[in-house]
Motif scaffolding. Structure first.
Motif, PDB file in Angstrom:
ATOM      1  N   ARG A 248       0.833  -1.185   0.000  1.00 50.07           N
ATOM      2  CA  ARG A 248       0.000   0.000   0.000  1.00 50.07           C
ATOM      3  C   ARG A 248       0.877   1.247   0.000  1.00 50.07           C
ATOM      4  O   ARG A 248       1.938   1.272   0.609  1.00 50.07           O
TER       5      ARG A 248
ATOM      6  N   LYS B 160      -2.384   2.695  11.980  1.00 50.51           N
ATOM      7  CA  LYS B 160      -2.533   2.029  10.681  1.00 50.51           C
ATOM      8  C   LYS B 160      -3.875   2.361  10.044  1.00 50.51           C
ATOM      9  O   LYS B 160      -3.943   2.582   8.827  1.00 50.51           O
ATOM     10  N   TYR B 161      -4.929   2.410  10.843  1.00 50.85           N
ATOM     11  CA  TYR B 161      -6.244   2.747  10.295  1.00 50.85           C
ATOM     12  C   TYR B 161      -6.256   4.177   9.758  1.00 50.85           C
ATOM     13  O   TYR B 161      -6.816   4.441   8.692  1.00 50.85           O
TER      14      TYR B 161
ATOM     15  N   PHE C 234      -4.069   4.124   6.371  1.00 55.55           N
ATOM     16  CA  PHE C 234      -4.430   3.286   5.230  1.00 55.55           C
ATOM     17  C   PHE C 234      -5.931   3.010   5.102  1.00 55.55           C
ATOM     18  O   PHE C 234      -6.399   2.697   3.995  1.00 55.55           O
TER      19      PHE C 234
ATOM     20  N   CYS D 188      -6.347  -2.131   6.551  1.00 54.95           N
ATOM     21  CA  CYS D 188      -5.317  -1.710   7.502  1.00 54.95           C
ATOM     22  C   CYS D 188      -4.926  -2.849   8.447  1.00 54.95           C
ATOM     23  O   CYS D 188      -3.799  -2.897   8.937  1.00 54.95           O
TER      24      CYS D 188
END
Length: 242
Positions: A120, A168-169, A172, A176
């Motif tokens: 990603r 992370k959330y 991405f 995630c």
């Protein structure tokens, strides 16, 4: 009497025959003390001395092998540096030729996900408001961004490693939970973070914390110089009159 005692206590230099007898009784001496062979002068003649010459040749072969291995490592490093340079050149040219944020996002995704094997790639623009989202680029509100990822992007240097679920959330959103390791490249202007390039991998070891970041730091510098031009080209957000 005293003088004789002192004289007797002095070590005597062994004779050549004593040295020869000692070596005959201790044939493993040069095995235990190989460095002595490097200082000996041994004629290339027949007889027992030839084993010592062979031992010296063996030591030289070992040294040559070590030097050859080191040379191979240097050649491999030079080849790797050439590959990194070529990857960097293509990426920089693609960034400089981008005419829009969407095109820039495609360039980053193509080069970074392919070259660095990231799964990603997200480009976040940190601004005063969450006004719009371009394809491949997210514009996020500064206070919220700093409260969540501020400790990760408060310097000019890239960071790598594992992040919390919240981090992370935020970076991405989609998939995630699958992100194992992350590389973050802060984009700073006059010591103010204006954006962040986030690369995520499903492999927890790909972007490990001890990974060198020289390449990523350079990418960040190029993006920092390019973003103002592309942001100026973005049309203003339309406001509906009531």
């Amino acid at each position: 009497m005293s003088r004789k005692v002192q004289t007797s206590l002095l070590p005597e230099t062994p004779t050549a025959e004593q040295v020869a007898d000692y070596l005959r009784e201790h044939p493993e001496f040069f095995v235990d003390h190989p460095a002595v062979l490097e200082e000996l002068r041994i004629p290339h003649a027949c007889g027992p001395a030839i084993s010592l010459v062979e031992r010296q040749l063996h030591l030289l072969r070992e040294r040559n092998g070590a030097l050859s291995h080191r040379l191979d490592e240097m050649i491999d490093t030079a080849r790797e540096n050439d590959l990194i340079f070529e990857k960097t050149r293509r990426l920089v040219l693609g960034v400089l030729q981008s005419a829009s944020l969407e095109e820039l996002a495609r360039v980053l995704d193509r080069h970074l996900c392919f070259e660095l094997r990231a799964d990603r790639c997200e480009l976040l623009i940190i601004d005063d408001e969450d006004a719009w989202i371009a394809a491949g680029v997210r514009r996020v509100e500064r206070n919220e961004a700093m409260s969540i990822i501020g400790s990760l992007v408060d310097s000019r240097w890239a960071v790598c490693g594992e992040l919390s679920d919240e981090e992370k959330y935020y970076l991405f959103i989609h998939d995630c939970h699958r992100i194992g390791s992350v590389a973050l490249v802060p984009l700073m202007v006059s010591n103010v973070t204006v954006g962040v390039l986030a690369m995520g991998s499903y492999d927890r070891q790909l972007f490990h914390s001890s990974l060198g970041t020289l390449f990523l730091d350079y990418v960040g510098e190029v993006l920092t110089l390019t973003l103002p031009r592309l942001l100026d080209a973005v049309p203003p957000v339309a406001v509906n009159a009531e």
